[in-house]
Design a protein around this motif. Structure first.
Motif, mmCIF file in Angstrom:
data_model
loop_
_atom_site.group_PDB
_atom_site.id
_atom_site.type_symbol
_atom_site.label_atom_id
_atom_site.label_comp_id
_atom_site.label_asym_id
_atom_site.label_seq_id
_atom_site.Cartn_x
_atom_site.Cartn_y
_atom_site.Cartn_z
ATOM 1 N N VAL B 66 0.838 -1.201 0.000
ATOM 2 C CA VAL B 66 0.000 0.000 0.000
ATOM 3 C C VAL B 66 0.874 1.252 0.000
ATOM 4 N N MET B 67 1.921 1.231 0.844
ATOM 5 C CA MET B 67 2.812 2.401 0.902
ATOM 6 C C MET B 67 3.504 2.626 -0.440
ATOM 7 N N THR B 68 3.902 1.520 -1.087
ATOM 8 C CA THR B 68 4.573 1.645 -2.389
ATOM 9 C C THR B 68 3.637 2.299 -3.400
ATOM 10 N N VAL B 69 2.388 1.849 -3.396
ATOM 11 C CA VAL B 69 1.424 2.415 -4.342
ATOM 12 C C VAL B 69 1.243 3.916 -4.063
ATOM 13 N N ALA B 70 1.163 4.274 -2.775
ATOM 14 C CA ALA B 70 1.014 5.696 -2.433
ATOM 15 C C ALA B 70 2.162 6.511 -3.006
ATOM 16 N N LEU B 71 3.376 6.003 -2.850
ATOM 17 C CA LEU B 71 4.537 6.755 -3.346
ATOM 18 C C LEU B 71 4.528 6.818 -4.874
ATOM 19 N N LEU B 72 4.148 5.714 -5.515
ATOM 20 C CA LEU B 72 4.158 5.710 -6.981
ATOM 21 C C LEU B 72 3.158 6.739 -7.528
ATOM 22 N N ILE B 73 1.963 6.777 -6.919
ATOM 23 C CA ILE B 73 0.978 7.767 -7.385
ATOM 24 C C ILE B 73 1.499 9.175 -7.109
ATOM 25 N N LEU B 103 -0.141 12.300 -0.246
ATOM 26 C CA LEU B 103 0.309 10.917 -0.442
ATOM 27 C C LEU B 103 1.610 10.656 0.317
ATOM 28 N N GLY B 104 2.534 11.635 0.266
ATOM 29 C CA GLY B 104 3.789 11.482 1.010
ATOM 30 C C GLY B 104 3.525 11.388 2.506
ATOM 31 N N ALA B 105 2.594 12.232 2.984
ATOM 32 C CA ALA B 105 2.275 12.215 4.414
ATOM 33 C C ALA B 105 1.606 10.896 4.787
ATOM 34 N N ALA B 106 0.772 10.353 3.880
ATOM 35 C CA ALA B 106 0.146 9.060 4.154
ATOM 36 C C ALA B 106 1.210 7.975 4.278
ATOM 37 N N PHE B 107 2.211 8.041 3.409
ATOM 38 C CA PHE B 107 3.318 7.079 3.497
ATOM 39 C C PHE B 107 3.971 7.160 4.875
ATOM 40 N N LEU B 108 4.268 8.392 5.296
ATOM 41 C CA LEU B 108 4.953 8.556 6.586
ATOM 42 C C LEU B 108 4.070 8.088 7.740
ATOM 43 N N ALA B 109 2.767 8.363 7.637
ATOM 44 C CA ALA B 109 1.869 7.960 8.710
ATOM 45 C C ALA B 109 1.851 6.434 8.837
ATOM 46 N N LEU B 110 1.764 5.753 7.696
ATOM 47 C CA LEU B 110 1.781 4.286 7.734
ATOM 48 C C LEU B 110 3.113 3.778 8.286
ATOM 49 N N LYS B 111 4.176 4.449 7.877
ATOM 50 C CA LYS B 111 5.508 4.048 8.358
ATOM 51 C C LYS B 111 5.565 4.202 9.881
ATOM 52 N N VAL B 196 14.421 4.993 -4.265
ATOM 53 C CA VAL B 196 15.099 4.341 -3.142
ATOM 54 C C VAL B 196 14.148 3.364 -2.464
ATOM 55 N N TRP B 197 12.892 3.808 -2.274
ATOM 56 C CA TRP B 197 11.910 2.932 -1.636
ATOM 57 C C TRP B 197 11.656 1.678 -2.482
ATOM 58 N N LEU B 198 11.682 1.842 -3.818
ATOM 59 C CA LEU B 198 11.450 0.689 -4.684
ATOM 60 C C LEU B 198 12.540 -0.365 -4.507
ATOM 61 N N PHE B 199 13.716 0.039 -4.059
ATOM 62 C CA PHE B 199 14.755 -0.942 -3.741
ATOM 63 C C PHE B 199 14.588 -1.482 -2.321
ATOM 64 N N LEU B 200 14.191 -0.589 -1.404
ATOM 65 C CA LEU B 200 14.067 -1.014 -0.003
ATOM 66 C C LEU B 200 12.945 -2.048 0.154
ATOM 67 N N PHE B 201 11.868 -1.853 -0.575
ATOM 68 C CA PHE B 201 10.690 -2.707 -0.411
ATOM 69 C C PHE B 201 11.033 -4.193 -0.618
ATOM 70 N N PRO B 202 11.562 -4.593 -1.792
ATOM 71 C CA PRO B 202 11.900 -6.016 -1.927
ATOM 72 C C PRO B 202 13.059 -6.428 -1.022
ATOM 73 N N ALA B 203 14.042 -5.511 -0.842
ATOM 74 C CA ALA B 203 15.238 -5.897 -0.084
ATOM 75 C C ALA B 203 14.885 -6.270 1.352
ATOM 76 N N LEU B 204 13.904 -5.584 1.931
ATOM 77 C CA LEU B 204 13.565 -5.844 3.334
ATOM 78 C C LEU B 204 12.314 -6.714 3.474
ATOM 79 N N TYR B 205 11.233 -6.311 2.816
ATOM 80 C CA TYR B 205 9.949 -6.960 3.079
ATOM 81 C C TYR B 205 9.831 -8.320 2.415
ATOM 82 N N LEU B 206 10.469 -8.454 1.240
ATOM 83 C CA LEU B 206 10.318 -9.704 0.508
ATOM 84 C C LEU B 206 11.509 -10.635 0.704
#
Lengths: 526, 212
Positions: B66-73, B103-111, B196-206
């Motif tokens: 969800v956070m990734t989608v928020a950042l992409l939009i 959208l950026g603030a939503a990302f931070l809130a979820l984080k 940067v987040w697009l690299f962090l997402f698979p590197a950590l979560y997946l």
């Protein structure tokens, strides 16, 4: 006062840097004096071993991060780059001013750490000592150095954009002065290496302050990783320190040989080659730290490869003097001193890059002597040579040429006396960073301390006669040395936006056979 | 902000060119800045793959998606903002900048919510000082997790600040005086932080999920 603190004129910001860095240099020099006094006798009798650790750390941190790295770029570079390009200012004047404020803030943080009790990790901040065991102000100090790094990045970005976008009409890349080429190569290193140190120091602060096991082997971290990160910056950093110095020498030698630089294209390319190769040799600091033998062999080979572009520069300076008309002024004496000492420093660097030899010489006075020969013998000679060369342009006044020469020779003799004995001490196996040593090394250490007093006189002298020239010096005129280059086409000191009429470049640089006659008198024949 | 041509430049195109080059140079140093973190990550992953197999599944990849989608939009709305700035469509510009900020603030809130969740469950990066010698474990994995995502979150926060400054300035400036360069520069930065987040997402979560 307010007009200075809010100025966006690159010339004034350069002078702000000059003043700030002179203060840091004086502080670092005073600490060096205490160190040399302590080392005059074999016992640790002036200061305790613990205080000694804090002293050499203070000397190293101040001199490396607050003098050597910023010195030529932020002072001479800041002052001269727009002038040499025929531009009214740097591309981002407010960023330039911000870089000075960030630099001062970093300096104040670091000084706070030093006053509050000091730092005893050495300028290298090696983990796990710095993160776990050191009982000193590591976090404050690394944050200070972090800010100094940020200021370097600002300066680097500004120089890169300025060189790309603000060259005068007709000033093609292959017409750029060699000093500009060296600043450009330096800026690439500033922008691409400094962030690695910045992040590494933040990680040290995080590990120490928040107990996150990043470099701590107990928690799965790797101390060797810290060393890789640290030297990935700190080896290119020595090229940040020396490349602008080489650029200055490439300006001085053609002017005072009244000759075109020998192999202009090769010299320009060698600056970039040094910048690129400089990124690939960091492992030669870690030959005895436990990296793989294969890595060590590759790093050793690449370290030798750096000697090639450096050698190109030395041959160019000698080739420029060959059949030139050598004019032995104060700046030229510094240039000759630089060439001699840089060659000694570079050659001993190759000795250290040899795998087997390094095992013996690692962490001895040989390393100290090698580093100081490049930095004090090379870099500082170039800095002072550049300062004397452009002082008439910056201040509009002529200094006493007689005192200038006396100071230059004093520095050269003082330098040799201080550091040549340290090469011998190193080959005899004396480790560095100790307050006391076995009495059989007394003679050479004493000789080194005696030399340091001569060196100190050599540093005080320019401070006196350069300041005196501001009051009593004769007006310099626009181009006292009869030099080529756009900076000499405007008044001394230049007007606020550098040129009354924006210059147009129609010729190649360094056309010395057709250069204007020198207007300075009483300093021998050109 | 959207100001007249500044001193060293002859015309707006020249200035825009220089601002873009300056921002690219800055992003170059950002790559190296985050490069240290990715090398730190790689070093740990190579030496202790078992930590990733054991602890990466504790991260919620659905939330991260969800956070990734928020950042992409948000990157899309940012690209629109740059376009609107150059065409001097003031109201659209303010709207696009505000959407990007939300959208950026939503990302931070979820984080932040995710961080709080980790702390509640004792998934903290602090090594137990008294327990030294126990070797790498949960704290080591969450060390690399918090350090990497933390520095990224700080960059998002910085981006929000810059976006807010742009939005306020665009609100106050008459459409005829709008300049594209600052919006373009912040846009480049915003896309970088996204990548940067697009690299962090698979590197950590997946990480570790495909391990046998």
């Amino acid at each position: 006062m307010k007009s200075w603190l809010t100025t966006t004129d690159h010339k004034r910001i350069a002078l702000l840097y000059l003043g700030t860095m002179t203060l840091f240099f004086t502080l670092g020099g005073l600490v060096a004096t205490v160190i040399r006094v302590e080392l005059a006798t074999a016992a640790s009798d002036l200061v305790t071993a613990d205080t000694y650790n804090r002293l050499f750390t203070l000397h190293g941190v101040i001199m490396v991060f607050f003098f050597l790295i910023p010195s030529i770029p932020t002072f001479l570079g800041n002052y001269l780059l727009p002038l040499m390009l025929g531009a009214p200012d740097l591309a981002f004047p407010r960023l330039n001013l911000a870089s000075w404020y960030v630099f001062v803030a970093g300096g104040l943080l670091t000084l706070t750490a030093m006053v509050a009790g000091g730092l005893d990790t050495g300028w290298t901040f090696y983990t796990p000592y710095s993160t776990t065991f050191s009982d000193s102000h590591v976090i404050l100090a690394v944050l200070g150095v972090f800010l100094a790094g940020l200021s370097s990045v600002f300066t680097g970005i500004n120089f890169i954009v300025t060189t790309h976008r603000l060259r005068a009409p007709g000033l093609a890349w292959l017409r750029l002065p060699l000093f500009v080429w060296s600043l450009y190569a330096t800026s690439l290193i500033l922008v691409l290496a400094t962030p690695v140190l910045a992040m590494t120091l933040l990680l040290v602060a995080i590990e120490r302050g928040l107990h996150v096991g990043i470099f701590d082997p107990e928690a799965g971290g790797s101390p060797l990783l810290f060393q890789h990160f640290f030297w990935f910056y700190s080896h290119p950093a020595v090229y940040i320190m020396i490349l602008p110095g080489m650029g200055v020498i490439s300006e001085l030698v053609p002017c005072f040989s009244r000759n075109r630089p020998f192999g202009y294209g090769f010299v320009a390319a060698s600056s970039l080659a040094i910048a690129v190769f400089g990124f690939l040799v960091w492992g030669h600091h870690m030959f005895v730290a436990g990296q793989s033998y294969f890595a060590s062999v590759v790093f050793s080979f690449l370290s030798f490869a750096v000697a090639v572009p450096s050698g190109v520069k030395v041959f160019s300076w000698l080739g420029t003097m060959h059949r030139g008309s050598i004019w032995l002024t104060t700046p030229m004496i510094y240039a000759l001193g630089f060439i001699a000492l840089f060659t000694i420093g570079g050659g001993t660097g190759l000795a250290l890059a040899m795998l087997a030899v390094d095992v013996h010489l690692h962490d001895t006075y040989f390393v100290v002597a090698h580093f100081h020969t490049i930095m004090v013998g090379g870099m500082l000679m170039a800095y002072l040579g550049g300062l004397h060369f452009w002082w008439p342009k910056i201040s509009g006044r002529l200094y006493s040429e007689r005192w200038g020469r006396i100071a230059a020779y004093t520095l050269f003799i003082g330098f040799l006396l201080t550091f040549l004995p340290q090469f011998v001490l190193g080959t005899q196996g004396l480790p560095r960073r100790t307050a006391s040593y076995p009495p059989e090394f007394q003679f050479l250490q004493g000789l080194s301390s005696a030399g340091a007093t001569i060196l100190a006189v050599g540093y005080v002298l320019p401070g006196v006669y350069l300041l005196a020239s501001l009051v009593r010096g004769r007006p310099a005129g626009d181009n006292p040395w009869g030099a080529t280059g756009l900076e000499w086409c405007t008044s001394s000191p230049p007007p606020p936006h550098n040129f009354v009429r924006p210059p147009v470049v129609t010729d190649d640089p360094y056309d010395y056979p057709r250069a204007p006659q020198p207007t300075i008198t009483g300093v021998g024949d050109a | 902000m959207p100001e007249a041509v500044r001193e060293p430049f002859a015309d707006p195109a020249h200035q825009r060119d220089a601002v873009a080059l300056g921002m690219w140079a800055f992003l170059g140093q950002e790559v190296l800045f985050f490069g240290v973190l990715f090398v730190f990550y790689t070093s740990l992953r190579v030496r202790h793959p078992e930590l990733f197999a054991a602890f990466a599944p504790r991260l919620d990849w659905r939330l991260a998606t969800v956070m990734t989608v928020a950042l992409l939009i948000s990157s899309f709305t940012m690209a629109l903002a740059v376009r609107f700035a150059f065409t001097r469509a003031r109201r659209s510009l303010v709207l696009a900048l505000s959407t990007t900020m939300i959208l950026g603030a939503a990302f931070l809130a979820l984080k932040g919510w995710e961080y709080a969740h980790h702390f509640e469950h004792g998934e903290t990066p602090q090594i137990d000082l008294a327990g030294l010698g126990r070797g790498p474990g949960l704290a080591t994995f969450f060390g690399v997790y918090f350090v990497l995502t933390g520095f990224h979150a700080l960059h998002v926060l910085g981006g929000l600040g810059a976006l807010g400054w742009l939005a306020v300035a665009a609100w106050r400036t008459p459409a005829s005086d709008l300049r594209g360069s600052p919006v373009m520069a912040v846009g480049l930065y915003w896309h970088f932080v996204d990548i940067v987040w697009l690299f962090l997402f698979p590197a950590l979560y997946l990480a570790g999920r495909l391990a046998p």
